[in-house]
Scaffold this active site. Sequence first.
Site, PDB file in Angstrom:
ATOM      1  N   ASP A 109     -49.951  -6.238  52.974  1.00  0.00           N
ATOM      2  CA  ASP A 109     -49.242  -7.687  53.034  1.00  0.00           C
ATOM      3  C   ASP A 109     -50.045  -8.562  54.219  1.00  0.00           C
ATOM      4  O   ASP A 109     -51.282  -8.387  54.164  1.00  0.00           O
ATOM      5  CB  ASP A 109     -47.965  -7.468  53.478  1.00  0.00           C
TER       6      ASP A 109
ATOM      7  N   ASP B  50     -36.349  -5.125  66.163  1.00  0.00           N
ATOM      8  CA  ASP B  50     -35.732  -4.635  64.980  1.00  0.00           C
ATOM      9  C   ASP B  50     -36.699  -3.811  64.082  1.00  0.00           C
ATOM     10  O   ASP B  50     -36.334  -3.168  63.074  1.00  0.00           O
ATOM     11  CB  ASP B  50     -35.048  -5.605  64.146  1.00  0.00           C
TER      12      ASP B  50
ATOM     13  N   HIS C 266     -44.531 -12.937  56.160  1.00  0.00           N
ATOM     14  CA  HIS C 266     -44.240 -12.405  54.931  1.00  0.00           C
ATOM     15  C   HIS C 266     -44.113 -10.698  55.172  1.00  0.00           C
ATOM     16  O   HIS C 266     -43.014 -10.329  54.726  1.00  0.00           O
ATOM     17  CB  HIS C 266     -45.089 -12.729  53.727  1.00  0.00           C
TER      18      HIS C 266
ATOM     19  N   ASN D  60     -28.180   0.005  65.469  1.00  0.00           N
ATOM     20  CA  ASN D  60     -28.702  -0.303  66.942  1.00  0.00           C
ATOM     21  C   ASN D  60     -28.067  -1.334  67.437  1.00  0.00           C
ATOM     22  O   ASN D  60     -28.472  -1.981  68.425  1.00  0.00           O
ATOM     23  CB  ASN D  60     -30.433  -0.205  66.927  1.00  0.00           C
TER      24      ASN D  60
ATOM     25  N   VAL E 140     -30.637  -6.745  61.616  1.00  0.00           N
ATOM     26  CA  VAL E 140     -30.567  -6.105  60.302  1.00  0.00           C
ATOM     27  C   VAL E 140     -30.768  -4.808  60.262  1.00  0.00           C
ATOM     28  O   VAL E 140     -31.561  -3.998  61.353  1.00  0.00           O
ATOM     29  CB  VAL E 140     -31.286  -6.863  59.309  1.00  0.00           C
TER      30      VAL E 140
ATOM     31  N   SER F 181     -41.179 -10.518  45.800  1.00  0.00           N
ATOM     32  CA  SER F 181     -41.673  -9.912  47.092  1.00  0.00           C
ATOM     33  C   SER F 181     -40.574  -9.180  47.803  1.00  0.00           C
ATOM     34  O   SER F 181     -40.856  -8.375  48.463  1.00  0.00           O
ATOM     35  CB  SER F 181     -42.393 -11.120  48.051  1.00  0.00           C
TER      36      SER F 181
END
Length: 836
Positions: A164, A173, A218, A232, A236, A388
């Site tokens: 990518d 994260d 992206h 954690n 997310v 994607s």
Amino acid sequence: MIRAASAILTVCLVVVLFITPVRSQDPTPVNGVTIANGRPAVAGEVLVKYWDNVVSEDAGWQADADVQQPVGGTGLQRLHSQSLDADDLVATLEWHPDVEYVEPNYLIAAIALPNDPSFANLWGLFNSGQNVNGSTGISGDDIDAPTAWLVSTGSRNSVMGVIDTGIDYTHPDLAANVWSAPSQFTVNIGGQAITCAAGTHGFNAITRTCDPMDDNNHGSHVSGTIGGVGNNGVGVAGINWTASIMGLKFLGSNGSGSTSDALNAMEFAIQAKAAFAGSNGANVRVLSNSWGGGGFSQAMVDEIVKANTNDMLFVAAAGNATNNNDTNPFYPANYVAPNMVTVAATDNRDALASFSNYGATTVHIAAPGVNILSTTRSNTYSYFNGTSMATPHVSGAALLVLSACSLTTANLRAALLNNVDLVGALATKVSTGGRLNVGRAIQSCARVTSATITPSVAAPQNAGTTVTFTATGAGGVAPYQYQWWVHDGTKWTMAQNWGASNTFAWTPNTTNAAYQVGVWVKSPSNTGDPYAGNAQLATAAYPILTRATAVALTPSVAAPQNRNTTITFTAAASGGTPPYQYRYAVYDGVSWTFATNWSATATFAWTPTLLNSSYYVAAWARSNGNSTNTPEVTKSIAYPIVIPTVTSLTLSPNKTAPQLAGTSITWTATATGGIAPYEYQFWLYNGSVWSALTNWTTTNTYTWTPATANGGYYVSVWARSSGNTTTTEATKSAAFAIAAPVSSVALVANKVSPQIAGTAITWTATPTGGVGPYQYKFSIYNGTAWTAVTGWTTTNTYTWTPASANANYYVSVWARSAGNAIDAPEANKSVKFPIQ
């Protein structure tokens, strides 16, 4: 913080039509963009594959090439021309005898749509029916991540390659889940040795460095869905709370890149894996590809196939043009390779996303791709839309399944595609007809992954042959359970229900070239519908040959014959498969008895020792290979053994009729003709029915003692010759009346009582009934006991001279008929006669 997707991603809806020149370590600058075969490509360049991987100087001269540089790992060359454009290069080289194939170096761009920020909610992982950006979802329309997390929340043993724009490996994260090289290693990309230091996180195919830092967002967004650090308390959670993500950057900051750089990014993953072979240092198992564009590239197919050879799943986005990929191919989604999984996008109500490409045969599966929240650069989070975003749901699910299951790429692909949630709206849009369900996929680790079936004897066989099939399962959890089926060319029929036996003994009695035997194999703990992917089916075609159609049976001499004659029977089968086998049996009028076992011998020598007019001889025949005890054809012929029969029979009693009941009469039978020693059976007729007095015996006499008088008695004898066990050859009957006994007897003295002791008194007995001459027996009673004064005699008088007086004297007489030898009277009479 959460922010909107960048404008660059918005522009990349279709394909970016410009590309920033590559600098630094790229030895061949890209001078611009052209349209080749109707699609954007690098100007003045093609990808060339030479036969035997030998670079042709002649081809290079015709192409006015200034650079021919290796790409990927399949022998491909990137050729740059000083004067010809891409289409001209293809036209010039495609017919050159040294060229296997040539194609443009297509441009590829990331797939994304403008984002629409809303309340942060990872509905794709768990949809409770919450509202996301004004759209209320339907509970359960998600990939069922919580169910999967009951099995595993991830592992670093398998590595995800995200091909990518790179990855922000500093994002709080993501950082803990980014792959880091365990030690220094070297790869060779495009003929250039590249050494990556320990602790580096992947590869930048544009700059040829080991630094895949994202400059677009992206790739970081894709990575967050795959493996945002979970549990954690920050941002997310990805599908994998624990993961190892390798950044493979080939798309620039504007979201575009070239086929050659995509190939080199893939090649880096393959070589990095090889560099740490035998360890988990770079065990790349999945490649996530949220990009597309350009035309068909054989070079890309070759590299994808090479990834498959190196046990890597290739997950690709279907595209965002509301396009039917079946009729209008989109690449790499439309490439055909055993490790390909192509992904369409759905919303939070399981509808195909309005922008998503689809294809009933070329797109495999759907996954959440609308309003997807994930990580973006510099500790931010954003909502993106697109296939994607659907793609990392599938690639992330693949990585999670691998954390719990040791699977080949083929089995990993099957685990994803065979465990979808079927959705009506997707039935004609994707080949599986469903949306990803990672919960079901990971639980399918307990499913048997393959099954084989082995017969005890090779097909074909003849009808009646017992074939034992043995099933062998792999994967899942043993001991397995098995269910056996037989297909007769029209339908499947269950032959043996679920059980622990992996063998099935099958004895087909019908010829059928279309027979198949099948077995379902499953793990015992798998309680789901076995025919919906929870069991593996193995089948084996097993034709049953044509049976013998007829058998002739010929005796060496014609019937009838006498016993002790040897007769040779010869059988001759036809049809079926020679050499035949035969078995003989003999029928004796009551039952069949086998005379031989199965044998290739067609003859049977029979020497009957018994005389029997009901004999049959039968031959059974079966084809070669038929091992059952059931004949394919039979033939039987009557073969009586004819004997001389008794021609006359006499029956003689030792006393003449009539006789009295209780008289023993001995009967003697005498047979003539036939064959001695004879056998006899005596019968008695009592005036109403016949009863057997004896069984068959060689004794020709019978002593009969009738207990009752009967004027209708008959005695009969049956006779047969020696060896005859079935029929009576002669009979003889004789009437023999048994008379009634004496009915009464009178006793009269010549003097009246009383008399004086010493007086002679003569008694006279006169019987009535019975048969004379009669017999008599006289007795005296002295008041205490009876004393016989005569024996049985035909004299009916007795003179008695009492010596002493006795007031209690009695005189008695017994009477019986002639011929009665029993010491018992038929009648008696007593008279009291006191003496003074």
